[in-house]
Every structure is written in C-alpha cells, then in structure tokens.
Design a protein around this motif. Structure first.
Motif, PDB file in Angstrom:
ATOM      1  N   ASN A  54      34.423  31.468  40.982  1.00 39.30           N
ATOM      2  CA  ASN A  54      34.035  32.835  40.959  1.00 39.30           C
ATOM      3  C   ASN A  54      33.803  33.361  42.371  1.00 39.30           C
ATOM      4  OD1 ASN A  54      31.180  32.436  41.728  1.00 39.30           O
ATOM      5  ND2 ASN A  54      30.929  31.515  39.853  1.00 39.30           N
ATOM      6  N   SER A  56      31.529  36.468  44.560  1.00 38.75           N
ATOM      7  CA  SER A  56      30.609  37.414  44.607  1.00 38.75           C
ATOM      8  C   SER A  56      30.207  37.680  46.131  1.00 38.75           C
ATOM      9  CB  SER A  56      29.253  37.070  43.560  1.00 38.75           C
ATOM     10  OG  SER A  56      28.566  35.938  44.130  1.00 38.75           O
ATOM     11  N   ASP A  91      36.776  35.261  35.617  1.00 38.42           N
ATOM     12  CA  ASP A  91      35.690  36.129  34.835  1.00 38.42           C
ATOM     13  C   ASP A  91      35.248  37.369  35.845  1.00 38.42           C
ATOM     14  OD1 ASP A  91      36.316  34.719  32.515  1.00 38.42           O
ATOM     15  OD2 ASP A  91      34.507  33.299  33.056  1.00 38.42           O
ATOM     16  N   ASP A  92      35.695  37.216  37.207  1.00 39.96           N
ATOM     17  CA  ASP A  92      35.207  38.430  37.843  1.00 39.96           C
ATOM     18  C   ASP A  92      36.361  38.958  38.561  1.00 39.96           C
ATOM     19  OD1 ASP A  92      35.310  37.423  40.892  1.00 39.96           O
ATOM     20  OD2 ASP A  92      34.779  35.783  39.794  1.00 39.96           O
ATOM     21  N   SER A  93      36.213  40.339  38.936  1.00 43.75           N
ATOM     22  CA  SER A  93      37.558  41.037  39.412  1.00 43.75           C
ATOM     23  C   SER A  93      38.028  40.467  40.683  1.00 43.75           C
ATOM     24  CB  SER A  93      37.031  42.502  39.698  1.00 43.75           C
ATOM     25  OG  SER A  93      36.124  42.600  40.700  1.00 43.75           O
ATOM     26  N   TRP A  94      37.258  40.029  41.687  1.00 43.28           N
ATOM     27  CA  TRP A  94      37.560  39.435  42.982  1.00 43.28           C
ATOM     28  C   TRP A  94      38.547  38.053  42.657  1.00 43.28           C
ATOM     29  CZ3 TRP A  94      37.552  42.375  47.163  1.00 43.28           C
ATOM     30  CH2 TRP A  94      36.613  43.208  47.228  1.00 43.28           C
ATOM     31  N   SER A  95      38.159  37.244  41.694  1.00 45.60           N
ATOM     32  CA  SER A  95      38.861  36.184  41.310  1.00 45.60           C
ATOM     33  C   SER A  95      40.154  36.492  40.828  1.00 45.60           C
ATOM     34  CB  SER A  95      38.097  35.208  40.188  1.00 45.60           C
ATOM     35  OG  SER A  95      37.186  34.655  41.343  1.00 45.60           O
TER      36      SER A  95
END
Length: 189
Positions: A54, A56, A91-95
């Motif tokens: 991920n 963040s 599960d996150d937009s950056w990944s």
C-alpha cells in the motif's frame, strides 16, 4: 521457504543489511524488505517477485510529494521482465495507479491483492477467508497472529509472492496458520 526446503536469507530494512547476507546457491532466494530510501539508492535492482502492499503519505520530506514518493516506490518493478511477478495491493488509490500503469505497459506478471472484495484473478481475503482467484484456500481465522485487515493484506501478499516463487499452496497455508507473530507486534499481554 524453509518449510518448502528452499535455501533463503532474509534482510534489508527488516534486519540484516543486504550486503551482509551470505551468498546463496543459484536456486536460493533472498527475501528483502526495501524502503523507499533503499529503492531510491538502488536503481539497478532486479527482483523476480516484488510486492507493493500500500502507499500512504510518508517520507514526503525526502521525496517532495506523493507523486515523487510513488515514483520511487514503483522502482521495485522497473527492471522486471517476462517471468517476473509484481504483487500489488489494490486497496488504496495510489497503489491502484501503480497497478494500472504497469497493466497499461503490459507487465506480464501482475498479481492484484485485495481485502474485502473478491478478485477473479489474484489473491483476496473476504471475511477472513483467503482466495486465489475465486477459489477459497485458507481460513485466516485459524491464524491467531494475523488478525485484522492489515494482516490479511500481509497474508494475501505473502501467499501471492510464495505461489509465484513456486511454493505449494498447502505449504503456505500451513505456515500462515502456524505463524507465531513477530516480537513487539500485537503481542497478547
């Protein structure tokens, strides 16, 4: 890897420096945790199986922005070619953006992982059950040291990486279910 009888050494950001690891035979496997700092300083690194869990906001003082941080984290996949695998948590937009960029470039070994939703390809965990594609393979409820979504994502990544490294699913499941946990990480008091 130990249970599968594969020679291996663990190091990097998790403990022993990479250059302190003993040489392994050609069929040996190095398991390395690489920080964004280490990835930034090793542009020639080639990994057969690479994992991005991920992304963040972190280390922005060094990387200047989220875009800069993501660019450095993405270097883990830069030198991969046919036969290599990129395991990416989506599960996150950056990944997801990293996954989509690799998919657009035609990366041959993309493996998405997700928690909370089924994936038709890749590895997912839904309600504590790990799935490879649509097939349930392991109840993580039996893995007492791996409670919660973040540990389920870790388990999915470990399962995906080990499968791509040629380890049998039954061996990986036995390891996940018997994993004792790490010192100072969610220890029962």
């Amino acid at each position: 890897l130990d249970r599968a009888g594969r020679a291996n050494a663990v190091g990097g950001n998790i403990g022993r420096p990479v250059l302190d690891l003993q040489p392994l035979a050609e069929d040996g496997t190095y398991v390395l945790e690489l920080s964004s700092f280490q990835l930034d300083l090793t542009p020639s690194c080639h990994l057969d199986v690479a994992v991005l869990l991920n992304v963040s906001a972190d280390h922005l003082d060094r990387h200047g922005s989220m875009e800069g941080y993501v660019a450095v984290k993405s270097r883990i996949f830069e030198r991969q070619a046919a036969g290599d695998h990129a395991v990416i948590g989506i599960d996150d937009s950056w990944s997801v953006s990293v996954f989509n960029a690799l998919e657009a470039r035609g990366h041959p070994g993309l493996v998405p992982i997700a928690v909370g939703r089924h994936l038709m390809r890749g590895v997912s965990v839904v309600d504590g059950v790990l799935h490879e594609g649509p097939v349930p393979v392991c109840d993580l409820g039996a893995a007492r040291a791996l409670p919660g979504r973040h540990n389920w994502q870790n388990a999915a990544a470990a399962y995906a990486a080990c499968r791509r490294a040629g380890i049998e699913g039954s061996v990986i499941m036995a390891c996940l279910q018997s994993f004792p946990g790490l010192v100072h990480r969610q220890e029962a008091v």
